[in-house]
Design an enzyme around this catalytic site. Structure first.
Site, PDB file in Angstrom:
ATOM      1  N   GLY A 666      44.139  26.703  36.972  1.00  0.00           N
ATOM      2  CA  GLY A 666      44.604  26.601  38.350  1.00  0.00           C
ATOM      3  C   GLY A 666      44.367  25.236  38.955  1.00  0.00           C
ATOM      4  O   GLY A 666      45.219  24.701  39.685  1.00  0.00           O
ATOM      5  N   HIS A 939      42.881  33.934  42.390  1.00  0.00           N
ATOM      6  CA  HIS A 939      42.449  33.174  41.222  1.00  0.00           C
ATOM      7  C   HIS A 939      43.716  32.610  40.582  1.00  0.00           C
ATOM      8  O   HIS A 939      44.375  33.277  39.786  1.00  0.00           O
ATOM      9  CB  HIS A 939      41.706  34.063  40.227  1.00  0.00           C
ATOM     10  CG  HIS A 939      40.411  34.604  40.746  1.00  0.00           C
ATOM     11  ND1 HIS A 939      39.412  33.802  41.232  1.00  0.00           N
ATOM     12  CD2 HIS A 939      39.955  35.883  40.854  1.00  0.00           C
ATOM     13  CE1 HIS A 939      38.385  34.542  41.611  1.00  0.00           C
ATOM     14  NE2 HIS A 939      38.694  35.819  41.406  1.00  0.00           N
ATOM     15  N   THR A 940      44.064  31.384  40.928  1.00  0.00           N
ATOM     16  CA  THR A 940      45.323  30.828  40.445  1.00  0.00           C
ATOM     17  C   THR A 940      45.320  30.606  38.936  1.00  0.00           C
ATOM     18  O   THR A 940      46.382  30.541  38.322  1.00  0.00           O
ATOM     19  CB  THR A 940      45.617  29.491  41.156  1.00  0.00           C
ATOM     20  OG1 THR A 940      44.498  28.613  40.968  1.00  0.00           O
ATOM     21  CG2 THR A 940      45.831  29.717  42.638  1.00  0.00           C
ATOM     22  N   CYS A 941      44.117  30.495  38.348  1.00  0.00           N
ATOM     23  CA  CYS A 941      44.057  30.306  36.896  1.00  0.00           C
ATOM     24  C   CYS A 941      44.600  31.522  36.161  1.00  0.00           C
ATOM     25  O   CYS A 941      45.110  31.409  35.049  1.00  0.00           O
ATOM     26  CB  CYS A 941      42.611  30.055  36.453  1.00  0.00           C
ATOM     27  SG  CYS A 941      41.817  28.668  37.290  1.00  0.00           S
ATOM     28  N   PHE A 942      44.450  32.702  36.788  1.00  0.00           N
ATOM     29  CA  PHE A 942      44.811  33.951  36.108  1.00  0.00           C
ATOM     30  C   PHE A 942      45.890  34.726  36.858  1.00  0.00           C
ATOM     31  O   PHE A 942      46.163  35.874  36.527  1.00  0.00           O
ATOM     32  CB  PHE A 942      43.574  34.828  35.940  1.00  0.00           C
ATOM     33  CG  PHE A 942      42.413  34.113  35.314  1.00  0.00           C
ATOM     34  CD1 PHE A 942      42.422  33.808  33.971  1.00  0.00           C
ATOM     35  CD2 PHE A 942      41.328  33.717  36.077  1.00  0.00           C
ATOM     36  CE1 PHE A 942      41.358  33.143  33.380  1.00  0.00           C
ATOM     37  CE2 PHE A 942      40.258  33.047  35.497  1.00  0.00           C
ATOM     38  CZ  PHE A 942      40.272  32.756  34.153  1.00  0.00           C
TER      39      PHE A 942
END
EC number: 2.3.2.26
Length: 973
Positions: A666, A939-942
């Site tokens: 993210g 959670h932009t990573c996921f």
């Protein structure tokens, strides 16, 4: 059967294990090629005798023995084809044939394409005693020698009782009759076949037309002489073929043909040829089958792929197709189907005259695709098309290229039907066998034929000629010349090859043979998207296919054969862009892991040694400040590129100074988004924005040197490498230039539509007063980044050269070349160099066309939140049927487009839609506690949205809008 890689000792032919094993025992367990050929010949002879004459046992129960009475009447060619089929299936042999020494008969088997028999075109087959000539046999029919004698009847061939080995003769009543043999047919044309059908219909018996179809359509030799596009008799087809081909050295027989002596030769040899051209075609096939077990040599008889001419009478053939499939006579269509299947088997197993094979395939494919979707048509299509595809895929590349040219020139109206039929076959096979698609021979062969159709479609379209592809050596010289003045400014040690790395095994042989590429086609006859197969792409398990690709690459490097492996990555036209993105993702991750392991290995080896603080990191880490983003990023990347460019292929990890966010993907997304916004800001001076299209273009007079463009190319490459989409608006010509093509006049259509329209009107103008009307010289003017007018002469003394009818095309080409290539050559070469520092070993060029690379960089243009809703999953008590979730989606669907982009950026870290659309984005919405005043978080990573269960719909909307409008920066939750 494997023709490459392995040695002869490892090859196994069906049905020859015992024969070859016994032969091998005589030479220390190693069978020689001569022994294998003899064993194969012997077995197929025995199958042929069994089908033709039987074993002599009146109580025989073998369905493949004439003595059982279960073998249907067949022509010699059909018997031979059936014998080959039984051999490949290792079928049962009757006891009487377990030893060839016990057989009183031998068969003089000659290929239907053998030069000794093809000149006469005779199809009569005879089976003679090894010690008795045909003449003697005719004079002694009462003797107990086992012979089959040609007689005057057009339908039957008489059989004579067999000779008992023990000396006792069988009575005529006890002998088993041979399979009836029907009259020979040399060739067919549309008129004769239609006339024969009318005769059969009048007689209410279709035996004769079924026999004619069976004889011709099962033989490469006969079908190769049929449906000739000429009113002359088929006997003169050889003369037509000579005249159709380019002049060259003619042999003695061809000279006689041109001098009119062909008929004399044919008359003098007709009687011998009629007796010699027999069903022993199977032996010739056996030899070709055996030769498959040995390393293949280059076929000297492969036809030239440059010609697009064909002798096939396509209008007449289509009249025949409508007649045969429209008459609803099941016996006719069944005979046609079985005969074409036999023909395909011959082509698969034997090396033959490929020009005749192409003639046959043009006929059979046209029959298969020129359908009316009736039950009879579809039955023929389903059974025949897979076999035809196997036959076509067995041809060498020059022959396949020749077929593509013929289809493009003469069958372009049938290409769409052929594509649809092939796609249907692939989809059906995928649904039947999802687990082993790469081993499914039907899918593989149809995919290979689709590649022939793909290039036929390109050839049938409007091509850009000459090709706009820039040869590698020309680009190297141009780059050297353009960069010589600024070589001292080049800070990087990387040596760009100016062309992405392409393993030799992955080079497109079709493109080389046809000298054409999909990029040369601006407007394809059939959209290239029609070649995508959704079912295949969804079920392909790309990680397995990528492993096959890497296996092929490794075997190519060590010089090993790779016939046992197949990868759809080499046939990327059939894969959807989202599936190809998966392949690129696996390739990037494999390289990242490889670099990480190398770094960790180096660290472990240097533990305890002096200077270990200088050990390489297992990742590519950039530490940047938000207020100095560009300077920090470019300096960091510059240091890496100068010291060790291979570190650019490590996994990118970004850290913002003073922030606690941990980069699991993210943070990198936000980094790319922010740096792209600043780099492409016109105030930065490296790119200018074109007002007409809002596209970004290279500044011809930048403030920075070429090294800065190299760093920007690195950033674009890193975004692709790390699977991040960017908000970059380049015209399509940039992506074409990145893969080795130069900009041309056609590229001006999206670079500057107004200029393109103006130049197009100049090209279309036909008046002789062009100089007075346009008053245009070869001196042009344009505005630079400061708004100043800059003038440039396209030719020496261009201000004195007027544009007229004689030079208008030259003017347009020079004008386009200056704007798209020459004027920004130094900047673009530096940009491409940085791009390839990251992507040079990637299969990017292999998988993607320019428009697909644009989609890869910028994301899809499809913005459908209904797809996002359908692909979203839920946790923490939420379900898709929860009223709260239904309220959430009703709020989202009512948002304006700008707010939807903000929501997408808030939840995923990017406002761009991934390749394949929002259905490919897996969003997770989870419950984040009961009602409270907390804002939604993510959670932009996921791609996870943490959504509290607010007490009302109004509060949900208010809290959500506030969250998406204040979403910059990262903090620990």
């Amino acid at each position: 059967m494997n023709g490459g890689g392995g040695g002869e000792d490892d090859q196994h032919l069906p049905g020859v294990s015992s024969a070859s094993g016994s032969a091998a025992g005589a030479v220390g367990g190693r069978a020689t090629p001569e022994m294998k050929r003899s064993a194969v010949r012997s077995l197929i002879k025995r199958y042929f005798h069994q089908l033709q004459s039987g074993c002599g046992n009146a109580n025989c129960s073998n369905a493949n023995c004439a003595s059982s009475g279960k073998v249907a009447p067949m022509t010699p060619n059909e018997v031979a084809a059936r014998a080959l089929q039984l051999f490949s299936q290792d079928a049962q042999l009757c006891e009487a044939f377990t030893s060839e020494a016990n057989s009183p008969q031998d068969v003089d088997m000659l290929s239907p394409n053998d030069s000794s028999s093809s000149s006469s075109g005779s199809s009569t087959s005879t089976i003679t005693s090894a010690s008795t000539t045909t003449t003697t046999s005719r004079q002694s029919q009462s003797t107990p020698a086992a012979v089959v004698v040609p007689v005057s009847s057009p339908y039957l061939t008489q059989s004579v009782p067999q000779l008992d080995i023990a000396g006792a003769e069988h009575s005529s009543g006890d002998s088993e009759p041979c399979t009836p043999t029907l009259a020979p047919v040399h060739s067919l044309d549309a008129n004769s076949l239609i006339a024969l059908y009318e005769q059969c219909r009048a007689a209410d018996s279709y035996d004769r037309i079924c026999h004619a179809i069976g004889v011709v359509f099962s033989s490469v030799d006969r079908l190769g002489k049929s449906f000739i596009r000429s009113a002359e008799p088929a006997a003169s087809s050889s003369l037509q073929e000579l005249l159709a081909n380019s002049p060259g050295a003619l042999n003695k027989e061809q000279l006689r043909t041109l001098e009119g002596e062909h008929d004399k030769d044919e008359d003098s040899t007709q009687q011998v040829d009629e007796q010699s051209e027999s069903a022993a075609n199977a032996t010739a096939t056996a030899e070709s089958v055996e030769s498959e077990a040995e390393p293949e040599e280059e076929d000297d008889d492969v036809c030239s792929s440059q010609s697009s001419d064909t002798l096939v009478d396509l209008p007449g053939l289509r009249r025949v197709q409508r007649l045969l499939f429209g008459c609803q006579i099941r016996a006719i269509t069944e005979k046609l189907t079985s005969s074409v299947i036999q023909l395909s088997d011959w082509v698969i197993y034997m090396r033959t005259d490929w020009e005749r094979v192409i003639h046959c395939l043009v006929i059979c494919f046209d029959l298969a695709t020129n359908t009316n979707n009736s039950v009879v048509d579809m039955d023929y299509l389903d059974r025949v098309l897979p076999k035809l595809c196997q036959a076509a895929s067995a041809m060498p590349v020059p022959a396949q290229a020749r077929l593509a040219r013929i289809w493009a020139a003469h069958c372009s109206d049938q290409l769409h039907s052929l594509i649809a039929a092939c796609q249907q076959q692939i989809t059906l096979q995928v649904l039947l066998d999802e687990e082993s698609m790469r081993e499914n021979e039907s899918i593989i062969s149809v995919t290979k034929v689709l590649k022939i159709v793909f290039y036929a479609n390109i050839l049938a379209s409007e091509l850009e000629r000459p090709s706009c592809r820039v040869p590698l050596e020309d680009r190297t010289e141009a780059a050297t010349a353009s960069g010589s003045a600024a070589v001292e400014d080049d800070l990087f040690v990387y040596n760009s090859l100016l062309e992405p790395h392409m393993p030799k095994f992955a080079e497109d042989q079709f493109e080389k043979e046809l000298q054409v590429s999909a990029i040369d086609c601006r407007k394809p006859l059939i959209p290239l998207e029609e070649f995508y197969n959704e079912a295949l792409s969804e079920n392909i398990q790309m990680h397995h296919d990528y492993l096959s690709y890497k296996t092929l690459a490794m075997e190519s490097e060590i010089g090993s054969g790779h016939a046992n492996y197949f990868s759809f990555m080499l046939y990327a036209f059939i894969l959807t862009p989202s599936t190809k993105v998966d392949a690129l993702y696996y390739d990037s991750r494999m390289r990242m892991y490889s670099e990480r392991y190398s770094s960790l290995h180096s660290i472990l080896n240097n533990i305890g040694q002096v200077g270990q603080e200088d050990n390489p990191r297992p990742d590519l880490k950039l530490t940047v400040r938000r207020d100095q983003l560009i300077n920090d990023a470019l300096i960091g990347l510059e240091m890496v590129a100068m010291s060790n460019p291979k570190d650019l292929k490590k996994q990118l990890v970004v850290e913002f100074v003073g922030e606690q966010g941990i980069d699991e993907g993210g943070v990198s997304k936000e980094f790319f988004q922010l740096i792209v916004e600043e780099i492409f800001n016109p105030a930065f001076g490296m790119f200018i924005q074109q007002e007409e299209t809002n596209n970004m273009w290279f500044n011809a007079t930048p403030f920075e040197n070429g090294a800065q463009f190299t760093l920007i190319g690195i950033i674009i490459g890193l975004a692709i490498y790390n699977n991040v989409t960017l908000a970059v608006n380049f015209p399509m010509v940039v992506y074409r230039k990145l893969i080795g093509y130069c900009g041309t006049f056609a590229d001006l259509s999206d670079w500057s539509p107004a200029l393109y329209k103006s130049l197009k009107s100049m090209l279309d103008y036909q008046g002789q007063d062009m100089e007075e009307v346009f008053e245009q010289t070869f001196k042009i003017s344009y505005s630079d980044v400061f708004g100043d007018v800059v003038q440039h002469e396209l030719v020496p003394n261009g201000q004195d050269v007027l544009v007229g009818q004689h030079n208008k095309e030259l003017f347009v080409n020079l004008y386009s070349d200056f704007l798209l290539n020459t004027n920004i050559e130094q900047q673009f070469n530096a940009f491409r160099k940085g791009f390839e520092m990251v992507t040079d070993e990637s299969p990017l060029k292999l998988l993607f066309r320019p428009e697909e690379i644009e989609m890869l960089v910028c994301g899809s243009r499809e913005f459908d939140f209904v797809e996002l809703e359908n692909s979203t999953v839920y946790e923490g008590g939420y379900t898709e049927k929860s009223q709260y979730i239904q309220d959430f989606w009703s709020i989202v669907h009512a948002m304006p487009s700008e707010d939807k982009h903000k929501l997408l950026e808030f939840t995923t870290g990017s406002a761009r839609v991934p390749v394949g659309g929002l259905k490919c984005l897996r969003l997770l919405i989870t419950r984040h506690g009961p009602d409270s005043d907390r804002l939604p978080t993510s959670h932009t990573c996921f791609n996870v949205l943490l959504l509290p269960e607010y007490s009302s719909r109004e509060k949900l909307e208010e809290r959500l809008m506030k969250a998406i409008n204040y979403s910059k920066g990262f903090g620990m939750l």
